[in-house]
Each structure stands twice: as structure tokens, then as C-alpha cells.
Motif scaffolding. Sequence first.
Motif: not given
Ligand code: SF4
Lengths: 317, 101
Positions: B40-48, B62-64, B80-87
Amino acid sequence: MATTSLKQLCEMPDLLSGGHAACPGCAGPVAIRQILLAAQQDDTYVVASISTGCMEVSTTVYPNSAWRIPLFHSAFENSAATISGAETAYRSLKKQGKIDKKIAFIAFGGDGGTYDIGLQSLSGALERGHNFTYVCYDNEAYMNTGIQRSGSTPKGAFTTTAPAGKVEPGKRQRKKNLTAIVAAHDIPYVAQASPHRARDLMNKVQKAVATEGACFINVLSPCPRGWRYAPDQTFQIAKLAADTCVWPLYEIEDGKLTINYKPREKKPMLDWLKSQGRFRHLFTPQNEHLVEEIQQDVDREWQRLLTLEAMGKETAQ
Amino acid sequence: MAELLKKGQMKPGAVAEAGSMARLNTGTWRTYCPVSDLEKCNHCMICWLMCPESAVQVEDGKKVGTNLQYCKGCGICATECPVDAIEMKLESEMSEDEKKG
Ligand code: SF4
Ligand code: SF4
């Protein structure tokens, strides 16, 4: 900076390591990482000082340091004085031809170390005009010792030394407007920022680092423990601070003020006060007048900034 | 000052190794554990950028995954993840395999 994408930033060395002891969800380490990422670009090395406070105790737990740069901690009141000395030594060494690296000097302090205890050393360093940037991470109380009020604690907030109960409504006094006090030193660059708008914060850091002379950035640093909200909400709270105008994002370049974020719809202070447990006691008939006063104070400051911005535009024409 | 140091009346300041806190393990603080759906992750790096613990692992842009030695389970990345890829999952109910997410 404007051309650096997040993906490029990821490739850069992280100058603050994990393993530090800040509380879960603390905005402080996020702000510091963003600031160091921005400052280290273009072959510029960073040397920093930090006053006693949350970030100092949590990132330099003896005998370790989370910082991957030279960092001085001496005392609560003298982060600005310490960096003044380092910057002066650097200038001397440069003149003698003993050093040719480009170094950005950054002094960090919390609100306790900046609004209160270190205010005179900050004022001195600003007036002497050292080539440095002072960053205050403002979490609005003495948090590392257990939430005591500071000059930065806003009116109505609960702290252990400004308790809320039958008689006391939390802190009775207004928050000190430190950014305005610093701006009155007439230094080349002053800004308010917040890590939820990382790009804006990092641009400001780069401007400050590139500016000759003393610069100052006041960064809002939401604190889940002291403000009483769930730790995952840190940047939602920061966003709300900008949307309610309780923490306006602006910069003053050579006296000219620009507001960097204007909420499309200015949210009412009630939204802000209700988002955090430290204001919980305000919603009683007895304290209702305080909510009104708090809204008036915020409106007045926002209006002052809008006026200053408009004045700057007029004089430019 | 050199005299005082010699006499042992004044202790020199402490010098810590830069970045040495990276050795420590703050993963034990965690109650909830972030599980990322990397599909689901689009590797936007916001979580980073928003993780207070530098715990989001990135390789070649890429987020790994998440570095569980540091992650304190604050949940900022998930919020903060814009696509709800983290639970965020209650760690005590997770298997070792699940934690690798
Ligand atoms: S914030 Fe969400 S979409 Fe963006 S890199 Fe992190 S997990 Fe992926
Ligand atoms: S839960 Fe918090 S500490 Fe863990 S990876 Fe997410 S943002 Fe970082």
C-alpha cells in the motif's frame, strides 16, 4: 533546499541517532532532525550548543550522545553564550588560516532555557551579532522536571506549579511573546515555525544559516505528556496550532514581516483548548471568561501580524 | 584551572562519543507496534520525516521497514501516513513474524 526532495533527504546522514530517551511522540527530536538535515547541506558542518532541558537530558544521557555533530552542553542559562564563544574562536582560527571548513553554529534551548533562564545570554549574543542561529524548541513548560510553568506556558494551562482546582484556573498570566522580544533586537532574521510544516521549517533554517549575523527561530514542540494528548497526535496538534493562529508561522527578514501560513478558515480557540487535557478545567461556568480572554489575545496577536505584514508591503511599493 | 585539575579539585567536563546513543534499545518501551503494508505504501517518506526515533528504515528511496530497536510505538507514523499503510497493533498479541512488517 527547494529543489531537495524528501527522497534525497533520506540519503543524507541522520545527525541525530535513535536510542535517545525522549518520551514517545515528542516533537523535539523531529524538529532537531529536520533542522540538522537542513543545516548540513552544501558542505556546511554544524556545531551546536544546547541548554539544559528536555532535549539535552534525553539525547545526552551520560556517557552517551545521540548527536553526530560536536555539541556542547554547559548549563541552563548559557546556550547562546557558549555558541558565542565557539563562533568567536572559529572566526579567530579562520583569520589565522588554521581552519577553512564552513561551519554553521546553532544554539538550541527549550522554552525554560530561552524565555526565562537564558534570556539575558540570548539577548547579549543577539546584540553582539555573532554569526549563529538560535533555535528555541517551545513545549510551553519545564517538561523534563515534571511540567512546571514557564514564561512560555499559555494562559489557562494546567502545570504542577500553576495547578487547576476550585480556586486556581491554571496559569493566570499570558504567554510571553518571545519572538516579538527577539525581533525587537533588530537582527537580520527572525521566524516562527513548526515541524508539521517541515519544508517551511527547513527553508527557514537554511535562510538563517545563510544569513550573516544572529538569527532566531522559535519552533513549536508539542508535548504529549505535558499537554495531555495521545502521543500519535503530535503533528495534528501542531497543525491545529497553526489553524487556530495560536502559533502563527511567520518570518521577519531585515524588518519585513511575512506570514507563511494563513489558514483558509481560522479555527476557534475552543478547538485548540479542547484538544488537550491541560485546558480541561476551562470548560466550567467559572472559567468561561478565560476562554474568551484567550481567544481575544490570539486574535489581537494575529491582527498585529497582519498589520505588520501589510505595512511592510506598503513601504516596499 | 590546570592547577585545580591537577589537584583534583575540579573535574573536567564529560565527553561522550558522537552518536553513541544509537547503541541503546528503546524498543522495550513499546506497547503498540507499527505494522506497515509495503504494498500500500507509496514511499512518500512522510513517516521517515516525522518519526521521533529515526526508526523508519529506507533503502534506495523506498521504505523497507521499521527499526524495532528504536521504535517506541508512539503511532505518529500511522497517524501521518497519507494512504493508511500503517496499522498499530498491540504487541503482546503479535507473533514474531508479524513484527517484521
Ligand atoms: S507515510 Fe505511509 S506511504 Fe509514506 S512512506 Fe510511510 S508508510 Fe509509506
Ligand atoms: S510508532 Fe512512532 S517511533 Fe515507531 S516508527 Fe512509528 S513514528 Fe517511529
